[in-house]
Design an enzyme around this catalytic site. Structure first.
Site, PDB file in Angstrom:
ATOM      1  N   GLY A  80      -0.980  35.543  31.321  1.00 33.44           N
ATOM      2  CA  GLY A  80       0.454  35.284  31.420  1.00 33.44           C
ATOM      3  C   GLY A  80       0.766  34.046  32.237  1.00 33.44           C
ATOM      4  N   SER A 131      -2.029  29.677  29.697  1.00 32.15           N
ATOM      5  CA  SER A 131      -3.249  28.912  29.426  1.00 32.15           C
ATOM      6  C   SER A 131      -3.150  28.220  28.067  1.00 32.15           C
ATOM      7  CB  SER A 131      -4.480  29.819  29.491  1.00 32.15           C
ATOM      8  OG  SER A 131      -4.325  30.912  28.618  1.00 32.15           O
ATOM      9  N   ASP A 161       7.352  27.599  28.047  1.00 37.77           N
ATOM     10  CA  ASP A 161       6.025  27.287  28.588  1.00 37.77           C
ATOM     11  C   ASP A 161       5.635  25.822  28.365  1.00 37.77           C
ATOM     12  OD1 ASP A 161       6.127  29.934  29.205  1.00 37.77           O
ATOM     13  OD2 ASP A 161       4.693  30.581  27.694  1.00 37.77           O
TER      14      ASP A 161
HETATM   15  C1  GLA Z   1       5.873  33.956  26.635  1.00 42.29           C
HETATM   16  C2  GLA Z   1       6.502  32.951  25.669  1.00 42.29           C
HETATM   17  C3  GLA Z   1       7.722  32.271  26.312  1.00 42.29           C
HETATM   18  C4  GLA Z   1       8.687  33.287  26.900  1.00 42.29           C
HETATM   19  C5  GLA Z   1       7.937  34.311  27.757  1.00 42.29           C
HETATM   20  C6  GLA Z   1       8.836  35.415  28.234  1.00 42.29           C
HETATM   21  O1  GLA Z   1       5.317  33.291  27.724  1.00 42.29           O
HETATM   22  O2  GLA Z   1       5.575  31.968  25.282  1.00 42.29           O
HETATM   23  O3  GLA Z   1       8.364  31.451  25.366  1.00 42.29           O
HETATM   24  O4  GLA Z   1       9.438  33.922  25.887  1.00 42.29           O
HETATM   25  O5  GLA Z   1       6.847  34.889  27.070  1.00 42.29           O
HETATM   26  O6  GLA Z   1       9.809  34.904  29.076  1.00 42.29           O
END
Ligand code: GLA
Length: 343
Positions: free
Chosen positions: A111, A114, A155
């Site tokens: 989470g 990566s 991300d």
């Molecule tokens: C993942 C997804 C992001 C976002 C998060 C939750 O990391 O890639 O776009 O939706 O979950 O906030």
């Protein structure tokens, strides 16, 4: 992003950080607010340009990626990590191949992004030129292609555009970026719940569809007020929407608390966010909940919550310096960059 010279035989090295999200989860794909920060762990891609293949090996993952420049289906390649690289090749269509190595200091499937870190570093190494937002969009499409998961923009955008010492408030509707300085008095620590997170096998796509169904009843969730949600008949959809509406408000309350130096308030908002992700959005897990609960009883730990998509992975804790020794401390870091361009 500035220019990288890319002729056959040129040696390039690019680095992209991972990220931890301080608050604002499952809000990006409905045009909401998020506050992630890039961290001092990430992915470095180094190699030599030339040929008609992108060939990569990894110090941390098994196998080798061998991707023809004309690749058109990235979703079935092996090893599985090669799909992300192939997604970048599909989206970028570099004119020259590349022979290189990937090194990562990020735990995989924890989470901490990566995958966005890999796609952004590789896109730079393969010669991407242009603004960070364009880079982020390209890498979002690459990841969606590779994983089949309809992930949002948070991300790759924070990985591409972060500012040293700051978290990045992203308004995912207008795509406005606002760096928010992290006070010196705070330490950010990340702890693994012990269960790895698999976005593709998770209910991520279902949650996104539920938010879209809720928006079909009340209009864009970003503009919805809590009382509007009474119009959503389905109680599950109503709870999903309630998470999004309250989480958007928490992001701005958190930013205000950081700016005003009210660190206790910031910590309390993280705990509220965790409860909302647990009860209304149902993306937590028993190990994540236990970890957050235990951390919140430790003196000097101001707040803790799951970070990222949930369904396993990591917890982020905001602490006074020295209050917590578990996990690893992360520093808010700058976004992706070329480390060297040996022309
Ligand atoms: C993942 C997804 C992001 C976002 C998060 C939750 O990391 O890639 O776009 O939706 O979950 O906030």
């Amino acid at each position: 992003m500035s220019r990288a010279s890319r002729s056959a035989g040129a040696r390039l090295r690019a680095h992209a950080p991972g990220r931890v999200n301080l608050i604002g989860d499952h809000t990006d794909y409905s045009g909401g607010l998020v506050l992630p920060c890039a961290i001092d762990r990430g992915t470095t891609v180094e190699g030599v340009c030339g040929g008609v293949w992108v060939r990569l090996c990894s110090r941390e993952c098994e196998g080798e990626a061998r991707i023809p420049l004309a690749v058109d289906d990235s979703s079935r390649l092996r090893p599985a990590w090669a799909r992300y690289a192939a997604g970048v090749v599909c989206e970028l269509r570099p004119p020259l191949g590349f022979d290189g190595e990937i090194r990562s200091t990020l735990p995989i499937a924890a989470g901490l992004s990566s995958s966005a870190s890999l796609t952004v570093a590789l896109a730079l190494a393969l010669g991407f030129e242009g603004p960070s937002l364009e880079l982020a969009r390209l890498c979002q499409r690459a990841e969606q292609r590779a994983s089949g998961v309809p992930c949002g923009i948070m991300d790759p955008l924070v990985v591409a555009a972060s500012v040293e010492g700051c978290a990045l408030r992203i308004d995912c509707a207008s795509l406005t970026l606002t760096p928010v300085r992290i006070p010196e008095a705070l330490e950010i620590r990340v702890l693994h719940s012990g269960v790895s997170r698999r976005l593709a096998g998770s209910e991520y796509a279902q949650r996104r569809a539920q938010c879209e169904a809720a928006a079909a009843c009340v209009g864009p969730l970003r503009r919805a007020r809590l009382r509007d949600l009474d119009r959503i008949e389905d109680p599950v959809l109503r709870r999903r929407a309630r998470h999004v509406v309250t989480e958007n408000a928490r992001v701005d309350a958190f930013v205000a608390a950081l700016r005003g130096g009210d660190l206790l308030a910031a910590g309390a908002l993280m705990l509220e966010s965790h409860r909302s992700l647990r009860d209304d959005f149902e993306v937590s897990s028993a190990p994540l909940d236990r970890l957050v609960e235990r951390l919140s009883s430790i003196p000097g730990v101001l707040g803790a919550r799951l970070t990222g998509a949930g369904f396993g992975g990591c917890v982020v804790a905001l602490c006074e310096h020295g209050a917590l020794e578990e996990g690893w401390g992360v520093r808010p870091s700058r976004g992706a960059r070329w480390l060297a361009d040996f022309g």
